[in-house]
Write an enzyme that holds these catalytic residues in place. Structure first.
Site, PDB file in Angstrom:
ATOM      1  N   CYS A   2       0.851  -1.180   0.000  1.00 46.71           N
ATOM      2  CA  CYS A   2       0.000   0.000   0.000  1.00 46.71           C
ATOM      3  C   CYS A   2       0.893   1.237   0.000  1.00 46.71           C
ATOM      4  O   CYS A   2       2.106   1.145   0.186  1.00 46.71           O
ATOM      5  CB  CYS A   2      -0.911   0.015   1.229  1.00 46.71           C
ATOM      6  SG  CYS A   2      -2.085  -1.364   1.295  1.00 46.71           S
ATOM      7  N   GLY A  28      -1.056   0.677  -4.979  1.00 46.56           N
ATOM      8  CA  GLY A  28      -2.384   0.149  -4.692  1.00 46.56           C
ATOM      9  C   GLY A  28      -3.440   0.802  -5.542  1.00 46.56           C
ATOM     10  O   GLY A  28      -3.503   2.031  -5.616  1.00 46.56           O
ATOM     11  N   ASN A 101       0.834   0.423   5.805  1.00 50.93           N
ATOM     12  CA  ASN A 101       1.358  -0.411   4.734  1.00 50.93           C
ATOM     13  C   ASN A 101       2.088  -1.585   5.365  1.00 50.93           C
ATOM     14  O   ASN A 101       3.041  -1.389   6.116  1.00 50.93           O
ATOM     15  CB  ASN A 101       2.319   0.388   3.845  1.00 50.93           C
ATOM     16  CG  ASN A 101       3.019  -0.491   2.824  1.00 50.93           C
ATOM     17  OD1 ASN A 101       2.451  -1.455   2.331  1.00 50.93           O
ATOM     18  ND2 ASN A 101       4.262  -0.145   2.499  1.00 50.93           N
ATOM     19  N   GLY A 102       1.644  -2.790   5.073  1.00 48.43           N
ATOM     20  CA  GLY A 102       2.292  -3.963   5.640  1.00 48.43           C
ATOM     21  C   GLY A 102       1.290  -4.997   6.096  1.00 48.43           C
ATOM     22  O   GLY A 102       0.133  -5.010   5.662  1.00 48.43           O
ATOM     23  N   TYR A 257      10.276  -4.965  -7.778  1.00 43.25           N
ATOM     24  CA  TYR A 257       9.002  -4.695  -8.455  1.00 43.25           C
ATOM     25  C   TYR A 257       8.198  -3.543  -7.875  1.00 43.25           C
ATOM     26  O   TYR A 257       7.641  -2.734  -8.610  1.00 43.25           O
ATOM     27  CB  TYR A 257       8.139  -5.966  -8.403  1.00 43.25           C
ATOM     28  CG  TYR A 257       6.743  -5.784  -8.957  1.00 43.25           C
ATOM     29  CD1 TYR A 257       6.505  -5.867 -10.325  1.00 43.25           C
ATOM     30  CD2 TYR A 257       5.663  -5.532  -8.124  1.00 43.25           C
ATOM     31  CE1 TYR A 257       5.225  -5.701 -10.847  1.00 43.25           C
ATOM     32  CE2 TYR A 257       4.383  -5.368  -8.626  1.00 43.25           C
ATOM     33  CZ  TYR A 257       4.162  -5.449  -9.986  1.00 43.25           C
ATOM     34  OH  TYR A 257       2.907  -5.285 -10.492  1.00 43.25           O
ATOM     35  N   THR A 303       8.247  -2.431 -15.305  1.00 37.12           N
ATOM     36  CA  THR A 303       9.217  -2.537 -14.218  1.00 37.12           C
ATOM     37  C   THR A 303      10.548  -3.131 -14.653  1.00 37.12           C
ATOM     38  O   THR A 303      11.589  -2.804 -14.093  1.00 37.12           O
ATOM     39  CB  THR A 303       8.633  -3.393 -13.074  1.00 37.12           C
ATOM     40  OG1 THR A 303       7.246  -3.104 -12.937  1.00 37.12           O
ATOM     41  CG2 THR A 303       9.332  -3.106 -11.775  1.00 37.12           C
ATOM     42  N   ASP A 365      11.489  -9.991 -17.581  1.00 38.63           N
ATOM     43  CA  ASP A 365      10.484  -9.511 -16.628  1.00 38.63           C
ATOM     44  C   ASP A 365      11.144  -9.367 -15.271  1.00 38.63           C
ATOM     45  O   ASP A 365      12.227  -9.911 -15.024  1.00 38.63           O
ATOM     46  CB  ASP A 365       9.301 -10.474 -16.550  1.00 38.63           C
ATOM     47  CG  ASP A 365       8.008  -9.776 -16.133  1.00 38.63           C
ATOM     48  OD1 ASP A 365       8.067  -8.577 -15.772  1.00 38.63           O
ATOM     49  OD2 ASP A 365       6.946 -10.409 -16.160  1.00 38.63           O
ATOM     50  N   ASP A 366      10.482  -8.597 -14.388  1.00 41.54           N
ATOM     51  CA  ASP A 366      11.064  -8.384 -13.060  1.00 41.54           C
ATOM     52  C   ASP A 366      11.031  -9.653 -12.222  1.00 41.54           C
ATOM     53  O   ASP A 366      11.915  -9.910 -11.418  1.00 41.54           O
ATOM     54  CB  ASP A 366      10.333  -7.253 -12.328  1.00 41.54           C
ATOM     55  CG  ASP A 366       8.830  -7.446 -12.332  1.00 41.54           C
ATOM     56  OD1 ASP A 366       8.329  -8.271 -11.564  1.00 41.54           O
ATOM     57  OD2 ASP A 366       8.152  -6.764 -13.126  1.00 41.54           O
TER      58      ASP A 366
END
Length: 501
Positions: A2, A28, A101-102, A257, A303, A365-366
């Site tokens: 987030c 997000g 966030n978490g 990412y 990314t 790709d990442d």
């Protein structure tokens, strides 16, 4: 994953909060919210959707006040209804709002304590609301009519003593100030900065430094693990280490990412870390196939572009943009259902046949999580005429769930879980698959001027830094996170929302 922001300004902060959230939108896309404080009153707007859709002019006009916090959300488990949009609010003590966030790994124990001992009610399944109630209870224990910075820091210390997991938090105490704090392992990122105006100094706390840059704030620094910053409504800034034995173990997947490349996290440039990932991949390719026949390197937007460019440079191979991206489609990684992810890939990317026809193509790709997206992209490359399609991941094989706030699904939904590299290559349809080695990734991220010796690499090696994650816990989150459970939960939530409306 987030995004959070908090601002203490000298004039209305609604527009600045909005602008900061748009910069953090990549963290997000499920919901967004802003709450401001003015003359002891709170003004809140939150709902499902992108920032630009949640906040219309009429909403912005009501969000008055010189300080406020904001949040962009995506769900890691359970429902994605507007009831779980943040910030959350409790009226006692003082009136506190919080954005987080978490993920807390001991949330069940905490929820029980809150109800039985703290005598508080939690209204959603969000661990952010649990964290808010823990912080509010510990602040109330100080018993002060007017909290001081000492009271705030003491409350954060008690939060660290009770809460386990990865968390970066901004909380606003109505009429008093904004506090930001980070878990004792520093798993999730959080920074703070300042800008000078004619009226005085304004302060900002945010998930990533790029949001400070865009708004003209100067980065002061990252919060250290376990540290808290408290900014009063009048603009006085205080910091304090609130954890007993903090140790910096940041999430390495932020650099792979999650974060924007123009951000700096714990003193490390995300952009430079991704450049080094490309270098390391090139070195591995040259070790394993010095006589490779790669004609062109093509990134999967967006990314992986930085790593792919450096990979091509070190291999001496052409770098080309082979996919055109529809920028109005969200990130497939954070879409809740497998069906939505499958549908979105074709809507999101279209191949430029000129860059594929008759060539041996190395796609970069990442990372590879479920494998659904890369399988479709490889098929698109073949349909565009590629002779051979090789696939390169800037990250090692993702074999284990994430428990600290990233929607890595249950282990059985991870394509690399209990599979060899060749097994994965066969499943996604690649002629050759190469993963980044974990030591190389660690060196790429931690090998700059700022040395970080240890990272949270649990999704790659299964070593969870908080020390409380076992097989039983992983089995529980598997039930909450698998796609079938999410679809069921969202269907029930939709019915409830329809009934309530």
């Amino acid at each position: 994953m987030c995004g959070i922001v908090g601002i203490v300004g000298k004039s209305n902060v609604n527009q600045a909060l909005y602008d900061a959230l748009t910069v953090l939108q990549h963290r997000g896309q499920d919901a967004a919210g802003i709450v401001t404080s003015h003359d002891g009153r709170l003004f809140l707007r939150k709902d499902n959707g992108l920032v630009r859709d949640v906040f219309q002019q009429r909403h912005m006009q009501r969000l008055v006040g010189h300080m406020g916090i904001g949040h962009v959300r995506y769900p890691t488990a359970g429902s994605s209804t507007s009831a779980e949009a943040q910030p959350f609010y409790v009226n006692s003590p003082y009136g506190i709002t919080l954005a987080h966030n978490g993920n807390l790994t001991n949330v069940e124990q905490l929820a029980k304590e809150i109800y039985e001992s703290d005598l508080r009610h939690v209204n959603t399944s969000s661990d952010s609301e649990v964290l808010l109630n823990v912080f509010a209870h510990e602040l109330a224990q100080r018993g002060k009519l007017q909290p001081t910075e000492e009271d705030v820091f003491a409350a954060v210390t008690d939060v660290h003593n009770r809460c386990v997991g990865g968390y970066a938090v901004v909380a606003m105490i109505t009429g008093y100030g904004i506090v930001g704090f980070r878990d004792p392992h520093g798993i999730r990122p959080i920074v703070f900065g300042q800008r000078h105006t004619d009226e005085g100094v304004e302060y900002m706390i945010a998930s990533e430094s790029v949001s400070l840059d865009v708004l003209g704030f100067t980065l002061i620094r990252d919060l250290a693990p376990g540290e808290a910053v408290y900014i009063t409504e009048e603009g006085k800034l205080y910091t304090r280490q609130c954890a007993t034995n903090p140790s910096l173990t940041p999430c390495i997947f932020e650099h792979v990412y999650l974060a924007r490349p123009d951000s700096i996290i714990d003193g490390v440039s995300v952009y430079k870390a991704r450049l080094r990932m490309g270098e390391k991949l090139a070195e591995k390719i040259l070790r394993e196939r010095p006589d490779h026949d790669i004609d062109v390197v093509i990134p999967i937007p967006d990314t992986s572009r930085t790593a792919a460019l450096e990979l091509a440079n070190h291999l001496g191979v052409k770098f080309r943009e082979g996919f055109v991206k529809n920028r109005y489609i969200g990130r497939t990684f954070i879409m809740p259902g497998q069906a939505a992810r499958k549908k979105s890939v074709r809507q999101k990317l279209n191949a430029i046949e000129l860059e594929f026809r008759g060539k041996n193509v190395m796609l970069v790709d990442d990372s590879i999580v479920r494998g659904t997206t890369c399988k479709q992209i490889i098929q698109m490359a073949r349909e565009a005429g590629a002779k051979n399609v090789y696939f390169c991941s800037a990250a090692p094989a993702v074999r284990y769930p994430n428990v600290y706030g990233i929607d890595m699904p249950s282990a059985h939904e991870l394509i690399a879980h209990n599979r060899s590299t060749q097994d994965v290559a066969d499943l996604i349809g690649a002629d050759w698959l190469i993963y980044q080695d974990l030591p190389d990734l660690i060196e790429a991220v931690g090998g700059g001027k700022i040395k970080i010796d240890k990272f949270d690499c649990a999704v790659f090696d299964g070593q969870y830094v908080t020390g409380d994650v076992d097989e039983a816990y992983l089995n529980k989150i598997e039930q909450a996170r698998n796609d079938a459970s999410k679809v069921k939960t969202q269907a029930v939530s939709a019915i409830i929302d329809l009934y309530n409306n």
